[in-house]
Motif scaffolding. Sequence first.
Motif, PDB file in Angstrom:
ATOM      1  N   ILE A   1     -10.071  -0.563   2.826  1.00  0.00           N
ATOM      2  CA  ILE A   1      -8.708  -0.692   2.313  1.00  0.00           C
ATOM      3  C   ILE A   1      -8.265   0.678   1.817  1.00  0.00           C
ATOM      4  CG2 ILE A   1      -7.266  -1.742   0.529  1.00  0.00           C
ATOM      5  CD1 ILE A   1      -9.172  -4.151   0.579  1.00  0.00           C
ATOM      6  N   ARG A   2      -7.070   1.104   2.206  1.00  0.00           N
ATOM      7  CA  ARG A   2      -6.604   2.434   1.827  1.00  0.00           C
ATOM      8  C   ARG A   2      -6.163   2.508   0.369  1.00  0.00           C
ATOM      9  NH1 ARG A   2      -8.385   6.121   5.068  1.00  0.00           N
ATOM     10  NH2 ARG A   2      -6.786   7.505   4.201  1.00  0.00           N
ATOM     11  N   ASP A   3      -5.486   1.453  -0.099  1.00  0.00           N
ATOM     12  CA  ASP A   3      -4.962   1.454  -1.471  1.00  0.00           C
ATOM     13  C   ASP A   3      -5.670   0.358  -2.268  1.00  0.00           C
ATOM     14  OD1 ASP A   3      -3.543   1.748  -3.794  1.00  0.00           O
ATOM     15  OD2 ASP A   3      -1.561   1.644  -2.858  1.00  0.00           O
TER      16      ASP A   3
ATOM     17  N   SER B   1      -8.915   5.421  -5.173  1.00  0.00           N
ATOM     18  CA  SER B   1      -8.982   4.579  -3.979  1.00  0.00           C
ATOM     19  C   SER B   1     -10.031   5.095  -3.000  1.00  0.00           C
ATOM     20  CB  SER B   1      -7.616   4.513  -3.294  1.00  0.00           C
ATOM     21  OG  SER B   1      -6.770   3.573  -3.926  1.00  0.00           O
TER      22      SER B   1
ATOM     23  N   GLU C   1      -2.713  -4.629   4.775  1.00  0.00           N
ATOM     24  CA  GLU C   1      -1.934  -3.701   3.966  1.00  0.00           C
ATOM     25  C   GLU C   1      -0.588  -3.454   4.623  1.00  0.00           C
ATOM     26  OE1 GLU C   1      -5.448  -0.705   3.553  1.00  0.00           O
ATOM     27  OE2 GLU C   1      -4.146  -0.430   1.784  1.00  0.00           O
TER      28      GLU C   1
ATOM     29  N   SER D   1       0.810  -1.221   0.000  1.00  0.00           N
ATOM     30  CA  SER D   1       0.000   0.000   0.000  1.00  0.00           C
ATOM     31  C   SER D   1       0.839   1.264   0.000  1.00  0.00           C
ATOM     32  CB  SER D   1      -0.922   0.009   1.221  1.00  0.00           C
ATOM     33  OG  SER D   1      -1.700   1.184   1.262  1.00  0.00           O
TER      34      SER D   1
ATOM     35  N   ARG E   1       0.600  -7.375  -4.816  1.00  0.00           N
ATOM     36  CA  ARG E   1      -0.251  -8.154  -3.926  1.00  0.00           C
ATOM     37  C   ARG E   1       0.228  -9.595  -3.820  1.00  0.00           C
ATOM     38  NH1 ARG E   1      -6.447  -6.343  -5.532  1.00  0.00           N
ATOM     39  NH2 ARG E   1      -6.139  -4.122  -5.097  1.00  0.00           N
TER      40      ARG E   1
END
Length: 255
Positions: free
Chosen positions: A163-165, A152, A210, A129, A171
């Motif tokens: 989820i921030r990103d 986002s 993250e 992230s 991933r």
Amino acid sequence: MNDGGQRRYGPLGRALVIIPTYNEAENIKAIVSRVREAVPDADILIADDNSPDGTGKLADELAAEDGQVHVLHRKGKEGLGAAYLAGFRWGMDHDYGVLVEMDADGSHQPEELPRLLTALKGADLVLGSRWVPGGRIVNWPKSREFLSRGASTYSRLLLGVPIRDVTGGFRAFRRETLEGLGLADVASQGYCFQIDLARRAVAAGFHVVEVPITFVEREHGHSKMSRDIIVEALWRVTAWGIATRAGRQPGRTSN
């Protein structure tokens, strides 16, 4: 999002780093070398969309020199999502326990892979992230940062995804996570593909973590971002958000 508090996770198994390519001849050798050095036990799958610049040929040469490098030749440019889905299928067919998404252009730092894999020992999905404390970007124009942060934020608020990103593409998945996401129904690409997998993971109750990464703007070649990718993400996310608020969970699977 499941906090994973009481769940016991099994061993990770073999890891496969999937690197989609289209016209990445200037980058592919360096990125493969860095991945091999950062995670020597992991294998690499280069999924090449018949790059006209010879990336596929270079990938074959790398595979001939190193038994841990593999190449999946695809017929043509079909988009990031299709390349990753093909890579996931290849990896699961070859019994890998961990499947990693990573860009070929150097924007994702291979040296940060060990942190993602360590975090995956206690999670179903780990996202690298840019927008959590400790995450950062290097050499991005403000317009790109605004677009990424805005996408986002819009997705997180509209879909209710903590989820921030949401749009990030660095991933690490457990095999079991991918098997629970309903991949056969995924048709999205680009930004939208990453949002789609993230919302499916949350809807299925998977534990998503993250970890901060440093994202570096590519030095060679050209970004694959386009107006069509942005438009697709906007209308798909809006449609998913409307469906979610109406009480439906498009693409939802059970864990």
